[in-house]
Design a protein around this motif. Structure first.
Motif, PDB file in Angstrom:
ATOM      1  N   LEU A 236       0.819  -1.208   0.000  1.00  6.12           N
ATOM      2  CA  LEU A 236       0.000   0.000   0.000  1.00  6.12           C
ATOM      3  C   LEU A 236       0.851   1.256   0.000  1.00  6.12           C
ATOM      4  O   LEU A 236       0.447   2.296  -0.501  1.00  6.12           O
ATOM      5  CB  LEU A 236      -0.929  -0.010   1.223  1.00  6.12           C
ATOM      6  N   ALA A 237       2.046   1.174   0.581  1.00  9.24           N
ATOM      7  CA  ALA A 237       2.915   2.344   0.677  1.00  9.24           C
ATOM      8  C   ALA A 237       3.587   2.660  -0.647  1.00  9.24           C
ATOM      9  O   ALA A 237       4.119   3.744  -0.829  1.00  9.24           O
ATOM     10  CB  ALA A 237       3.971   2.114   1.759  1.00  9.24           C
ATOM     11  N   GLN A 238       3.568   1.713  -1.582  1.00  9.25           N
ATOM     12  CA  GLN A 238       4.228   1.913  -2.860  1.00  9.25           C
ATOM     13  C   GLN A 238       3.466   2.924  -3.705  1.00  9.25           C
ATOM     14  O   GLN A 238       2.247   2.996  -3.668  1.00  9.25           O
ATOM     15  CB  GLN A 238       4.322   0.574  -3.604  1.00  9.25           C
ATOM     16  N   ASP A 239       4.208   3.707  -4.477  1.00  7.86           N
ATOM     17  CA  ASP A 239       3.587   4.674  -5.380  1.00  7.86           C
ATOM     18  C   ASP A 239       2.856   3.930  -6.494  1.00  7.86           C
ATOM     19  O   ASP A 239       3.161   2.770  -6.798  1.00  7.86           O
ATOM     20  CB  ASP A 239       4.635   5.598  -5.987  1.00  7.86           C
ATOM     21  N   ALA A 240       1.915   4.619  -7.130  1.00  4.19           N
ATOM     22  CA  ALA A 240       1.180   3.993  -8.223  1.00  4.19           C
ATOM     23  C   ALA A 240       0.550   5.054  -9.114  1.00  4.19           C
ATOM     24  O   ALA A 240       0.225   6.151  -8.655  1.00  4.19           O
ATOM     25  CB  ALA A 240       0.092   3.061  -7.688  1.00  4.19           C
ATOM     26  N   VAL A 241       0.403   4.720 -10.384  1.00  2.00           N
ATOM     27  CA  VAL A 241      -0.358   5.527 -11.332  1.00  2.00           C
ATOM     28  C   VAL A 241      -1.598   4.723 -11.705  1.00  2.00           C
ATOM     29  O   VAL A 241      -1.489   3.582 -12.157  1.00  2.00           O
ATOM     30  CB  VAL A 241       0.461   5.844 -12.599  1.00  2.00           C
ATOM     31  N   VAL A 242      -2.781   5.291 -11.464  1.00  2.00           N
ATOM     32  CA  VAL A 242      -4.045   4.610 -11.756  1.00  2.00           C
ATOM     33  C   VAL A 242      -4.542   5.085 -13.119  1.00  2.00           C
ATOM     34  O   VAL A 242      -4.935   6.246 -13.278  1.00  2.00           O
ATOM     35  CB  VAL A 242      -5.100   4.895 -10.672  1.00  2.00           C
ATOM     36  N   ILE A 243      -4.501   4.186 -14.078  1.00  2.00           N
ATOM     37  CA  ILE A 243      -4.928   4.525 -15.439  1.00  2.00           C
ATOM     38  C   ILE A 243      -6.449   4.505 -15.540  1.00  2.00           C
ATOM     39  O   ILE A 243      -7.065   5.416 -16.086  1.00  2.00           O
ATOM     40  CB  ILE A 243      -4.295   3.552 -16.448  1.00  2.00           C
ATOM     41  N   ASP A 244      -7.072   3.445 -14.998  1.00  2.00           N
ATOM     42  CA  ASP A 244      -8.521   3.378 -14.881  1.00  2.00           C
ATOM     43  C   ASP A 244      -8.847   2.445 -13.728  1.00  2.00           C
ATOM     44  O   ASP A 244      -7.946   2.006 -13.002  1.00  2.00           O
ATOM     45  CB  ASP A 244      -9.183   2.926 -16.189  1.00  2.00           C
ATOM     46  N   SER A 245     -10.125   2.135 -13.533  1.00  2.00           N
ATOM     47  CA  SER A 245     -10.551   1.364 -12.364  1.00  2.00           C
ATOM     48  C   SER A 245      -9.964  -0.042 -12.308  1.00  2.00           C
ATOM     49  O   SER A 245      -9.942  -0.667 -11.251  1.00  2.00           O
ATOM     50  CB  SER A 245     -12.085   1.290 -12.323  1.00  2.00           C
ATOM     51  N   SER A 246      -9.495  -0.565 -13.429  1.00  2.00           N
ATOM     52  CA  SER A 246      -8.961  -1.927 -13.448  1.00  2.00           C
ATOM     53  C   SER A 246      -7.518  -2.007 -13.933  1.00  2.00           C
ATOM     54  O   SER A 246      -7.009  -3.089 -14.191  1.00  2.00           O
ATOM     55  CB  SER A 246      -9.843  -2.814 -14.342  1.00  2.00           C
ATOM     56  N   ASN A 247      -6.859  -0.868 -14.050  1.00  2.00           N
ATOM     57  CA  ASN A 247      -5.515  -0.856 -14.619  1.00  2.00           C
ATOM     58  C   ASN A 247      -4.656   0.164 -13.888  1.00  2.00           C
ATOM     59  O   ASN A 247      -4.976   1.354 -13.876  1.00  2.00           O
ATOM     60  CB  ASN A 247      -5.581  -0.533 -16.115  1.00  2.00           C
ATOM     61  N   TYR A 248      -3.582  -0.297 -13.268  1.00  2.00           N
ATOM     62  CA  TYR A 248      -2.685   0.616 -12.573  1.00  2.00           C
ATOM     63  C   TYR A 248      -1.248   0.117 -12.666  1.00  2.00           C
ATOM     64  O   TYR A 248      -0.989  -1.062 -12.928  1.00  2.00           O
ATOM     65  CB  TYR A 248      -3.094   0.776 -11.113  1.00  2.00           C
ATOM     66  N   ILE A 249      -0.312   1.038 -12.458  1.00  2.00           N
ATOM     67  CA  ILE A 249       1.108   0.724 -12.529  1.00  2.00           C
ATOM     68  C   ILE A 249       1.737   1.059 -11.183  1.00  2.00           C
ATOM     69  O   ILE A 249       1.597   2.184 -10.687  1.00  2.00           O
ATOM     70  CB  ILE A 249       1.821   1.540 -13.628  1.00  2.00           C
TER      71      ILE A 249
END
Length: 219
Positions: free
Chosen positions: A18-31
């Motif tokens: 949870l602490a890791q950074d992330a880019v949320v592209i859409d509701s089912s796709n994130y990096i």
């Protein structure tokens, strides 16, 4: 004891994830990865395989950086609707965002002329003049980035979904202008209205307190 150890292991694993950074592209796709920098129009993330990827605000929903959320929102900039990332301060019936809040500006060495970051306010228009980008200036910087750094002045925005566009809060203007905007956005609350009317000076902390109090009473 063995079961307790397993529970503790998975709890630690979940917290780290949870602490890791992330880019949320859409509701089912994130990096997932490590956010390196943002200029509020784009964000760069270093993926787990150490590949850097740049995303435009117009192409993703949000990103999470050091546990804080930056939403992609449409805003009027120089008479044109564009997407920008806004740091979330408060969410609810009324939303409060910021650009530049708590971030630093890394001044990169460059032969190009350097531009001073500046923000023009367009009260009531739902748009802002824009943060000066280019000239070797990057907002946010990476966790391990070097070079001279300075802090840009934060600009705050308020939004009441369904009642018009996201609007700048003119904290560098006179108190009556801020007071008028808050009374419009935080309406139908006599007690809060009296507190707003009785306030002579506004800053980011007091604005956030008013919005938080309003959202608590108007869920």
């Amino acid at each position: 004891m063995k079961s307790l150890a397993i529970i503790l292991f998975f709890s630690l694993f979940t917290c780290c994830a949870l602490a890791q950074d992330a880019v949320v592209i859409d509701s089912s796709n994130y990096i997932r990865g490590t956010i390196k920098n943002t200029d509020y129009a784009t964000v760069t993330i270093l993926k787990d395989d150490l590949t850097p990827v740049l995303y435009k605000a117009s192409d993703v929903q949000e990103f999470i950086w050091n546990g804080e959320t930056y939403l992609s929102k449409r805003i009027l900039i120089k008479k044109k609707m564009e997407s920008r990332f806004f740091k979330v301060i408060e969410l609810g019936t009324v939303n409060l965002y910021a650009i530049g809040e708590g971030q630093e500006v890394e001044v990169r060495q460059s032969n190009r002329p350097r531009l001073t970051p500046s923000v023009g306010l367009g009260m009531g228009s739902g748009g802002f003049g824009g943060v000066g980008l280019g000239g070797g200036i990057s907002f946010g910087g990476g966790r391990n980035s070097g070079g001279p750094r300075s802090r840009m002045k934060a600009v705050y925005f308020i939004e009441r979904p369904g009642t018009g566009p996201i609007t700048e809060i003119p904290l560098n203007s006179d108190a009556p202008a801020v007071k008028s905007l808050l009374l419009i956005k935080l309406n139908n609350d006599e007690d809060l209205a009296e507190r707003i009317k009785g306030t002579t000076e506004f800053d980011a902390k007091s604005i956030a307190a008013f919005v938080k109090a309003y959202n608590a009473m108007h869920k």
